[in-house]
Design a protein around this motif. Structure first.
Motif, short mmCIF file in Angstrom:
data_model
loop_
_atom_site.label_atom_id
_atom_site.label_comp_id
_atom_site.label_asym_id
_atom_site.label_seq_id
_atom_site.Cartn_x
_atom_site.Cartn_y
_atom_site.Cartn_z
N LEU A 665 0.83 -1.20 0.00
CA LEU A 665 0.00 0.00 0.00
C LEU A 665 0.86 1.25 0.00
O LEU A 665 0.56 2.22 -0.71
N GLU A 666 1.93 1.25 0.77
CA GLU A 666 2.83 2.40 0.80
C GLU A 666 3.39 2.67 -0.60
O GLU A 666 3.46 3.83 -1.05
N GLY A 667 3.77 1.60 -1.30
CA GLY A 667 4.26 1.78 -2.67
C GLY A 667 3.19 2.33 -3.60
O GLY A 667 3.47 3.16 -4.47
N LEU A 668 1.95 1.88 -3.40
CA LEU A 668 0.84 2.36 -4.22
C LEU A 668 0.59 3.85 -3.98
O LEU A 668 0.36 4.61 -4.93
N ARG A 672 1.12 6.42 -7.04
CA ARG A 672 -0.06 6.91 -7.73
C ARG A 672 -0.78 8.06 -7.03
O ARG A 672 -1.06 9.09 -7.64
N LEU A 673 -1.08 7.91 -5.74
CA LEU A 673 -1.93 8.88 -5.08
C LEU A 673 -1.22 10.19 -4.76
O LEU A 673 -1.67 11.28 -5.13
N LEU A 674 -0.09 10.11 -4.07
CA LEU A 674 0.60 11.34 -3.64
C LEU A 674 1.09 12.18 -4.82
O LEU A 674 0.97 13.42 -4.78
N PRO A 675 1.63 11.58 -5.90
CA PRO A 675 1.98 12.41 -7.07
C PRO A 675 0.77 13.13 -7.66
O PRO A 675 0.88 14.27 -8.11
N HIS A 676 -0.38 12.46 -7.65
CA HIS A 676 -1.60 13.11 -8.15
C HIS A 676 -1.94 14.34 -7.31
O HIS A 676 -2.28 15.41 -7.86
N GLU A 677 -1.86 14.21 -5.99
CA GLU A 677 -2.17 15.35 -5.11
C GLU A 677 -1.17 16.48 -5.31
O GLU A 677 -1.54 17.66 -5.29
N ARG A 678 0.11 16.14 -5.51
CA ARG A 678 1.12 17.19 -5.73
C ARG A 678 0.87 17.92 -7.05
O ARG A 678 1.03 19.14 -7.13
N ARG A 679 0.48 17.16 -8.08
CA ARG A 679 0.19 17.81 -9.37
C ARG A 679 -1.02 18.74 -9.25
O ARG A 679 -1.04 19.82 -9.83
N ASP A 680 -2.02 18.29 -8.51
CA ASP A 680 -3.20 19.14 -8.30
C ASP A 680 -2.79 20.46 -7.65
O ASP A 680 -3.24 21.54 -8.05
N GLU A 681 -1.93 20.38 -6.64
CA GLU A 681 -1.54 21.57 -5.89
C GLU A 681 -0.73 22.54 -6.75
O GLU A 681 -0.93 23.76 -6.69
N THR A 682 0.18 22.01 -7.55
CA THR A 682 1.10 22.88 -8.31
C THR A 682 0.58 23.27 -9.69
O THR A 682 0.96 24.33 -10.21
N GLU A 683 -0.30 22.44 -10.30
CA GLU A 683 -0.74 22.72 -11.66
C GLU A 683 -2.22 23.08 -11.75
O GLU A 683 -2.59 24.07 -12.40
N LEU A 684 -3.07 22.29 -11.11
CA LEU A 684 -4.51 22.52 -11.25
C LEU A 684 -5.00 23.68 -10.40
O LEU A 684 -5.74 24.55 -10.88
N TYR A 685 -4.62 23.73 -9.13
CA TYR A 685 -5.17 24.73 -8.22
C TYR A 685 -4.85 26.18 -8.65
O TYR A 685 -5.72 27.05 -8.51
N PRO A 686 -3.64 26.49 -9.14
CA PRO A 686 -3.43 27.86 -9.63
C PRO A 686 -4.40 28.26 -10.74
O PRO A 686 -4.89 29.39 -10.78
#
Length: 761
Positions: A665-668, A672-686
């Motif tokens: 689960l940690e690998g998953l 998959r999940l944490l990179p998605h959240e980081r992309r949302d913060e840096t690319e989508l939210y602005p």
């Protein structure tokens, strides 16, 4: 068509021609010809107005055209031919401008009529034949070619149908419909040819119903015309009294004529209907069909809204909401095996399970030895495993529920959902929980309705009280009425009407009586029944509740613009009448001034063609971007389910297996999940922040990102400290706490983001 031309363009041409010929005669020094030309240009318009007044009186209506009639008649009687022709030109040009505005406003509605298909391609005797649409009958098989309009409601028989539904719904992105899905008539085939099984006749199809509603909308008379006539009951007597006083006190009848000229009330006659029809057109472009002007005005005054639950506040379709697994069973594997077997089932739940597996991209196998027991479940073999799906009693052969099964059954009762239990090779392996989910846009739509001035929201449902109560508490409505029959829904509407103008929103046949009983009935027509659409005054052609909010805001804006146009025109005319009464404004100058007042009022009314939505177009994400964001969330749903499932199963797993699954689960999460959240913060939210405006519109959402990252780091450190023999009891408790916390915050965060996606789509 010829009659419409005579009423608008005909008088305009005659009056304009008369003015031009008279002006030319004046320039040539022919005063007699000048007067004759101006009089000739005035008389036909005067006759048209007289006929219109007589027609109104026959129908029991009184209006403000009498002032225009007296103005032109007085001008001819007093020899004020120039004033007369200017009044005639003003009146006829105002009518022509109204007809132009109506034609522009009806463009989106009449386009529906022109698109109605006349013929269809039917399979017959091993070949294809062209037949009239009216000849189609349920059960027949059609070929829908690329670019053709679907003539009747039907069932897709091919692998896929890609439809352009923009003409009906306003949605620009083509919609894909898989085999076995019902499609409405009206959309255009935007993909390759496909086969369709006819489900309704042409007269009973969705598109035919929309066409009937359009014809009703076009034939209606805007309520502000009647309101204008009520204003006329004060305005006309005041005008006549002021004109008479000006004549008596001055002894000059020309002053009375000047008062009548500047009182010619085109703002009352034209401006308000132009605004109303423009508003109906604007709503139609957003997929909301308002049957007539009376419905638009009622919508603008709404204070109490009653909603049906299923299909209105919720999607009306069962969806997989959770996978409960026992022991070593993997949730995704359990879903894949169950969906493989459900492919051959006719049960209503089967489609939801198969759809959920396909949304996750799971490869389904072909089952063998399948058998279905009505009311209980089905069994079969998938990939060498014998499966049983259905009720708990049937799956476990009527044995007493295990503690695990009792917990799942309790959860189903608390949450108001249904469950399909699954046994694998004779052993209970899990349960698939399904529920009718709240529409993603519903919470925001209800908040916006309150902001728009709706004071009371009530949910009226025929569903069980416990299910309705769960939905009601989640949405924060003011009242909930459950287990109501159609007759009881009508009584609920009549009771609520005492609190103000009441709207009833529904989609089913059982909602039709309540829709008819309300001050205004609103049908969710995208998937609703024909009966509800026919009974309603407003039909939302898009399967989105927030379009009702847009329609309400548009209606209030249109009503305000119409009233503003009327009052502005009347106010300016009253000032000009006072000036004319004291002799400072002659008939000719007054006619020219009144022309400017009329133009200003009508141009102000035309503002109703623009604006009034929830967001300007430049504040909306492209449909393709929204679809991609939703797809990303759908792809991550299994990760969220994995977190919840592992937290539930952790204590029953063998210690070494616990450590292995925690590491997986940690690998998953890291992959998959944490990179998605980081992309949302840096690319989508602005990008979203720029669209929404304000100093920090997504501050709380960004804080959630930080909390997710924090919990992810804590979980990583905890797992790295677990020995190879697995976690001890204390570590196990802490790990479960972290997993449950991470699952809860992710579920909430995904729900918030999906609501946000709906808001900017």
């Amino acid at each position: 068509m010829r009659s419409s031309w005579f009423r608008s363009a005909g008088p305009l041409g005659v009056s304009a021609g008369g003015l031009l010929v008279g002006g030319l005669a004046w320039w040539l020094g022919q005063p007699r010809l000048m007067e004759l030309a101006w009089a000739a240009g005035t008389v036909p318009v005067l006759l048209v107005v007289a006929v219109s007044i007589v027609d109104d009186l026959r129908r029991g209506r009184t209006g403000v055209d009498i002032v225009a009639l007296l103005s032109m008649g007085g001008a001819l009687a007093l020899g004020q031919y120039l004033a007369g022709i200017i009044i005639a030109l003003m009146f006829s040009s105002g009518r022509a401008l109204e007809e132009h505005a109506r034609a522009r406003a009806r463009r989106e509605l009449t386009a529906l009529l022109g698109r109605a298909p006349k013929v269809a391609t039917r399979f017959e005797n091993g070949g294809l034949v062209q037949v009239p649409v009216d000849a189609l009958r349920p059960g027949e098989r059609l070929l829908i070619k690329g670019g053709e309009v679907i003539p009747v409601d039907g069932l897709v028989l091919s692998a896929e149908a890609v439809l352009d539904e923009s003409a009906l719904t306003g949605e620009s992105l083509p919609v894909s419909h898989p085999r076995g899905e019902r499609v409405r008539s009206g959309p255009v085939n935007a993909g390759p040819p496909f086969e369709l099984r006819v489900l309704t006749s042409a007269a009973e199809s969705t598109y035919a119903g929309v066409v009937r509603l359009v014809q009703s909308a076009q034939a209606s008379k805007a309520p502000f015309v009647r309101m204008a006539d009520r204003y006329a009951l004060l305005f006309v007597p005041l005008t006549l009294v002021l004109a008479a006083l000006a004549w008596v006190l001055s002894g000059d009848p020309v002053r009375a004529l000047a008062v009548l000229v500047v009182a010619t009330p085109c703002p009352l006659i034209l401006a308000a209907p132009v605004a109303i029809v423009s508003g109906i057109s604007r709503a139609a472009r957003r997929g909301v069909l308002i049957k007539d002007g009376a419905a638009l005005e009622t919508l603008a005054r709404a204070r109490v809204l009653l909603f049906d639950k299923t299909g209105t506040l919720t999607t009306g379709q069962a969806r997989l909401v959770a996978i409960e697994a026992t022991g070593d069973a993997e949730p995704e594997a359990l879903l894949r095996l169950s969906a493989s077997l459900e492919q051959v089932s006719q049960h209503v739940m089967a489609g939801a399970i198969v759809s959920a597996a396909r949304e996750r991209g799971l490869a389904l196998s072909l089952p063998t030895e399948s058998a279905e027991t009505p009311g209980a479940g089905m069994s079969g073999v998938v990939d060498g495993h014998r499966l049983k799906l259905g009720t708990h009693a049937w799956v476990e052969d009527a044995g007493p529920p295990s503690p695990w099964a009792r917990a799942v059954l309790r959860r189903m009762g608390y949450e108001g959902c249904s469950g399909v239990f699954v046994s694998l090779d004779g052993k209970l392996a899990g349960a698939l929980l399904l529920a009718d989910e709240i529409r993603p846009e519903t919470p925001r739509a209800l908040r916006l309705l309150r902001k728009a001035g709706v004071s009371r929201l009530v949910m009226v449902s025929g569903d069980r009280a416990e299910v309705a109560g769960i939905i009601a508490s989640a949405l924060g409505v003011d009242g909930v009425l459950a287990e109501r029959s159609p007759q009881e829904k009508v009584q609920a509407v009549l009771t609520e009407r005492t609190a103000g103008v009441t709207l009833m929103v529904g989609d089913g046949i059982n909602d039709a009586p309540a829709l008819a009983a309300a001050d205004l009935g609103v049908a969710m027509g995208a998937r609703g029944s024909g009966a509800s659409s026919e009974a309603a005054d407003v039909v939302v052609l898009v399967d989105r509740l927030d379009r009702l909010v847009e329609a309400l805001l548009m209606a209030r804006r249109v009503r305000a613009i119409a009233l503003q146009s009327v009052l502005m025109g009347m106010g300016l005319s009253l000032v000009a009448m006072g000036v004319a009464a004291v002799g400072l404004l002659g008939p000719v100058a007054g006619a020219i001034l009144q022309e400017g007042i009329d133009a200003a009022a009508i141009l102000n009314a035309l503002r109703a063609l623009r604006g009034g939505g929830l967001l300007p177009s430049h504040h909306v994400l492209p449909a393709e971007t929204v679809a991609r964001l939703k797809a990303e969330h759908q792809e991550l749903r299994p990760v969220l389910e994995h977190i919840q499932s592992l937290a539930d199963r952790l204590e029953v797993l063998e210690p070494r297996r616990q450590r292995a699954e925690l590491l997986a689960l940690e690998g998953l999460l890291e992959a998959r999940l944490l990179p998605h959240e980081r992309r949302d913060e840096t690319e989508l939210y602005p990008t979203l922040a720029r669209l929404l405006g304000g100093e920090d519109p997504l501050g709380s959402m960004s804080h959630t990102h930080r909390e997710i990252a924090h919990l992810g780091r804590l979980l990583e450190r905890r797992v790295s400290d677990v020995s190879e023999d697995g976690p001890d009891a204390a570590e196990q408790r802490e790990l479960r706490r972290l997993l449950y916390g991470l699952s809860a915050i992710l579920q909430l965060h995904f729900a918030q983001e999906e609501e946000l996606f709906e808001a900017v789509s």
